[in-house]
Design a protein around this motif. Structure first.
Motif, mmCIF file in Angstrom:
data_model
loop_
_atom_site.group_PDB
_atom_site.id
_atom_site.type_symbol
_atom_site.label_atom_id
_atom_site.label_comp_id
_atom_site.label_asym_id
_atom_site.label_seq_id
_atom_site.Cartn_x
_atom_site.Cartn_y
_atom_site.Cartn_z
ATOM 1 N N GLU A 16 0.825 -1.202 0.000
ATOM 2 C CA GLU A 16 0.000 0.000 0.000
ATOM 3 C C GLU A 16 0.861 1.255 0.000
ATOM 4 O O GLU A 16 0.604 2.208 -0.741
ATOM 5 C CB GLU A 16 -0.950 0.012 1.209
ATOM 6 N N ASP A 17 1.915 1.247 0.865
ATOM 7 C CA ASP A 17 2.793 2.420 0.923
ATOM 8 C C ASP A 17 3.560 2.614 -0.374
ATOM 9 O O ASP A 17 3.757 3.741 -0.847
ATOM 10 C CB ASP A 17 3.781 2.277 2.086
ATOM 11 N N GLU A 43 1.203 4.091 -3.085
ATOM 12 C CA GLU A 43 0.944 5.507 -2.832
ATOM 13 C C GLU A 43 2.179 6.350 -3.155
ATOM 14 O O GLU A 43 2.088 7.421 -3.756
ATOM 15 C CB GLU A 43 0.524 5.704 -1.376
ATOM 16 N N TRP A 44 3.354 5.859 -2.765
ATOM 17 C CA TRP A 44 4.590 6.605 -2.980
ATOM 18 C C TRP A 44 4.907 6.792 -4.462
ATOM 19 O O TRP A 44 5.153 7.902 -4.923
ATOM 20 C CB TRP A 44 5.737 5.868 -2.273
ATOM 21 N N LYS A 99 2.368 9.146 -6.264
ATOM 22 C CA LYS A 99 2.508 10.563 -5.903
ATOM 23 C C LYS A 99 3.813 11.136 -6.433
ATOM 24 O O LYS A 99 3.905 12.335 -6.701
ATOM 25 C CB LYS A 99 2.421 10.728 -4.392
#
Length: 805
Positions: free
Chosen positions: A769-770, A773-774, A777
């Motif tokens: 998940e991280d 997202e990283w 973005k």
């Protein structure tokens, strides 16, 4: 309208009957189209039928019209032409039987501009001429011409409606879009490439072409002239005249010579004489006075006046053509032209133009080329006079094939959507030669447009009727040529991501009771077209140069088809399949571009990993993330003293206490690289971060005292240390910044993250998940990973990932 009887969708009905003194004409066919009824096309906001066209005109050979009747979809019967609103009853791809029955011995013939339709109507017996008309994909106006004794006698003008899109809302907007996109591309091309060094008019420019270009330029032209009104170009002129001596404020030296030639203006004045001759004083009664004035009668202002007058003459010629009684009158166009002429007359009344004379010769001055206002008018003139030498079949007046037009529109509309957000780098749709501009967009030629993403510098190219050069080699099976291919080159990846967007003017209306309805419940693309997308993705391959192996180069393939209801299609099986296997369909019409625009943004903003994951991968690639992301093969070590950095670099080593690795000893055999973290406290803000990375050659556990390269320290020589031998230290091109964080002892991460991280906190991203997202973005700009501790290796969780302002 009333509900339709199902029989009218299946049975042939008499649609048009024309009775004359020489012959009777009948047209028979289906008055409704099932797809039109299913999608409720050609209706206005109140769901009433839009109006259609049916004109019957006598021309040339004398003939008497006795009766004209046309089928009414409202009353379901023939009605007298002119008594009721004319409604659509002729459609593309439907067959209509035409019958002409002679009443006299005159020779009757049928004519149509389309040779196939002309050949379809043949004599049958002595008094009948009959055949079947099918307009295929051609929509719009069509003329059926009846000849008597070889002369035109009757012209029947019908309006053929499309069956898969709305005539007013979609078809006419597509025509408008195609025209505007081509003209906009042409203007951009001229602005960037045309050198203002000469003047050469296009001799064979049509009035229609002139008006189309003028519409695009007119507002800019008016604004440029209005701008000149505030500060027009001018020159100072001097004029001399004889006036009374008492009115002259300053007499110049030229009066001495002038008075010598005109002694009669001198009178004797002994006391106050200004001129003395033979002892006698004289005073002049008149003197020469020189005055300067501003003159607007310059070459540049004459040119502006001449351009406006030329435009007015052209518009007057167009008005005369439009007033021809044989033409269909267009009140809106008449009004538009009259407004343009009114604007021109207003501009010509400006002081600096009304006082300008006639232009006798043309010369390109620096003012015309450089001065604000004049430069814009000169460029507009060049574009107007240069014209568009349109080649290919895109703008042929007879070209009404809606399937081909839809294909062109899809390419140009995708270009329009991309150009709104990204920078146009180059294009080869519009080219130039000595006779003007020409368009390469047709079925026999290739075209491409290249863009740049201003946010990250990535480039991508849209191809029409072509494949990228690396995919255009010999195919191992059969050659493929999709309509549109979008190729994306992303940062941090050597792979070029390619996607097929194939325009198909086909639609399955999903009639109730059909297998298509049972499977999908709503209209959508044909299943054969979806199968074609599978073929494109599998058949278009790239041969790797070194190994010679073939790899699939297309990451996705999508059908573009005419369907207006985007909200409803979001629930369709073939829309949801895009997320599953990256093959599916997108509805695409002038008023239905939301899903397409959203999808293009997703593809362009995708990270390389996200783009790879969209494609269907062969079985056995689940280890993709484990290999790339989860394998922690890098140790980020801290430096306790400044001298330790020099020791490590000079001696190709790194060392650390074994006790720090007590619970991580099993990881030692997996380590391949070491990064050195230089803290702010020891090295200062400027030199902090991870600058050096080395590949581990071997490691062993030794007492601290055996590490002879470092300085001895009492009391710790027996402590066990891990000594890493480095094959080579390499300095990173850009160091990994600390960003407010640091390393207390050491941090384990992956080489994948080490190569991509900008700040040290990013090395702690571990969950899927991280990571998602990283990396998404990061496509928007520089990111900040926030942890719950300042020491990265001691942090327990990632608090958030945000984009820097």
């Amino acid at each position: 309208m009333d509900s339709l009887h199902s029989g009218y969708l299946k049975q042939d009905t008499e649609l048009l009957r024309i009775e004359t003194n020489l012959f009777d004409l009948y047209v028979q066919g289906k008055p409704f189209h099932p797809t039109v009824e299913s999608l409720q096309l050609h209706r206005d906001e109140t769901q009433e039928w839009v109006e259609a066209t049916c004109e019957v005109v006598k021309v040339g050979y004398p003939i008497e019209l006795e009766r004209i009747q046309l089928f009414s979809p409202v009353h379901h019967q023939l009605v007298e032409l002119g008594r009721e609103r004319i409604l659509p009853c002729f459609y593309e791809n439907q067959s209509y039987q035409l019958v002409i029955q002679r009443k006299s011995v005159k020779i009757i013939d049928f004519h149509h501009d389309n040779v196939l339709l002309r050949q379809a109507i043949k004599p049958l017996g002595k008094d009948l001429i009959t055949g079947v008309l099918n307009f295929q994909n051609e929509v719009g106006y069509t003329e059926l011409i009846i000849l008597v004794e070889g002369q035109r006698a009757l012209e029947i003008r019908l309006e053929i409606f499309p069956s898969k899109m709305d005539y007013k809302k979609d078809y006419q907007l597509i025509l408008q879009d195609v025209n505007e996109q081509i003209y906009n591309l042409s203007f951009d091309f001229l602005r960037k490439t045309y050198q203002l060094t000469g003047l050469k008019e296009t001799r064979n420019q049509s009035l229609t072409e002139f008006l189309a270009i003028l519409k695009q330029l007119f507002d800019q032209l008016v604004q440029s002239v209005e701008r000149l009104q505030a500060a027009p170009h001018h020159q100072l002129t001097s004029e001399k005249r004889w006036v009374g001596a008492d009115r002259v404020k300053r007499a110049g030296k030229e009066n001495v010579a002038a008075l010598a030639k005109k002694p009669h203006v001198l009178v004797p004045n002994q006391q106050h004489g200004l001129v003395h001759l033979n002892g006698q004083g004289y005073t002049p009664t008149k003197l020469i006075e020189r005055k300067r004035r501003i003159d607007f009668d310059t070459h540049e202002n004459r040119f502006v006046r001449w351009v406006l007058e030329r435009i007015d003459v052209k518009l007057k010629q167009i008005q005369l053509r439009l007033n021809d009684k044989q033409r269909t009158q267009d009140p809106f166009l008449h009004k538009k032209i009259e407004q343009m002429r009114g604007q021109i007359r207003r501009l010509l009344r400006f002081d600096f133009l009304s006082s300008s004379g006639e232009m006798k010769q043309m010369s390109v001055t620096l003012v015309l080329q450089m001065a604000p206002g004049y430069r814009d008018i000169y460029r507009s003139y060049l574009i107007l006079m240069k014209g568009l030498s349109i080649q290919g079949d895109l703008f042929r007046l007879s070209m009404k094939d809606i399937a081909q037009l839809y294909e062109y529109w899809c390419f140009l509309k995708i270009h329009s959507l991309l150009k709104e957000k990204y920078e146009l780098v180059k294009q080869d749709i519009i080219r130039v030669h000595r006779q003007g501009l020409f368009i390469t967009l047709d079925k026999s030629k290739k075209a491409s447009v290249t863009y740049r993403n201003p946010h990250n510098g990535e480039t991508f190219t849209l191809f029409y009727n072509a494949l990228p050069s690396e995919d255009s080699r010999d195919f191992p099976t059969l050659p493929q040529r999709p309509d549109n291919v979008l190729t994306l080159k992303k940062q941090d990846s050597d792979v070029i991501y390619k996607y097929v967007f194939d325009a198909k003017y086909r639609l399955n209306p999903a009639y109730q009771g059909t297998p298509y309805f049972e499977r999908y419940q709503s209209p959508g693309p044909e299943e054969d077209d979806i199968n074609t997308m599978h073929r494109y993705r599998d058949a278009i391959v790239y041969q790797e140069g070194r190994s010679g192996e073939y790899e699939r180069s297309m990451f996705g393939a999508y059908v573009l088809f005419p369907y207006p209801n985007e909200e409803k299609f979001e629930e369709h099986h073939f829309y949801k399949s895009i997320k599953k296997v990256n093959i599916g369909a997108l509805p695409f019409l002038p008023n239905s571009t939301r899903l397409m625009e959203k999808f293009l943004d997703e593809l362009i903003l995708d990270s390389p990993e996200k783009a790879y994951e969209r494609a269907t991968r062969p079985r056995g690639t689940k280890e993709y993330y484990q290999d790339k992301l989860s394998g922690k093969n890098v140790l980020i070590g801290s430096l306790r003293v400044k001298e330790q950095l020099g020791i490590c670099l000079d001696n190709q080593i790194y060392y650390m206490p074994l006790k720090n690795l007590m619970d991580k000893q099993h990881m030692l055999s997996n380590l391949e690289f070491i990064g050195l973290c230089q803290s702010r406290r020891i090295f200062g803000e400027r030199n902090s971060g991870i600058h050096w990375v080395g590949k581990i050659e071997k490691w062993n556990v030794v007492p601290r005292g055996e590490i002879q390269e470092r300085a001895a320290r009492r009391g710790t020589e027996a402590e066990l240390y891990v000594r890493f031998t480095i094959s080579k230290w390499e300095k990173r091109r850009e160091p990994i910044e600390l960003g407010g964080y640091g390393v207390y002892t050491f941090l384990l991460t992956s080489k994948y993250m080490l190569d991509r991280a900008k700040e040290i906190a990013e090395l702690r991203l571990e969950t899927e998940e991280d990571l998602v997202e990283w990396r998404e973005k990061r496509r928007m700009g520089k990111v900040k990973v926030e942890l719950d501790r300042e020491e990265v290796d001691l942090a327990e969780r990632v608090v958030g990932v945000r984009v820097y302002d």
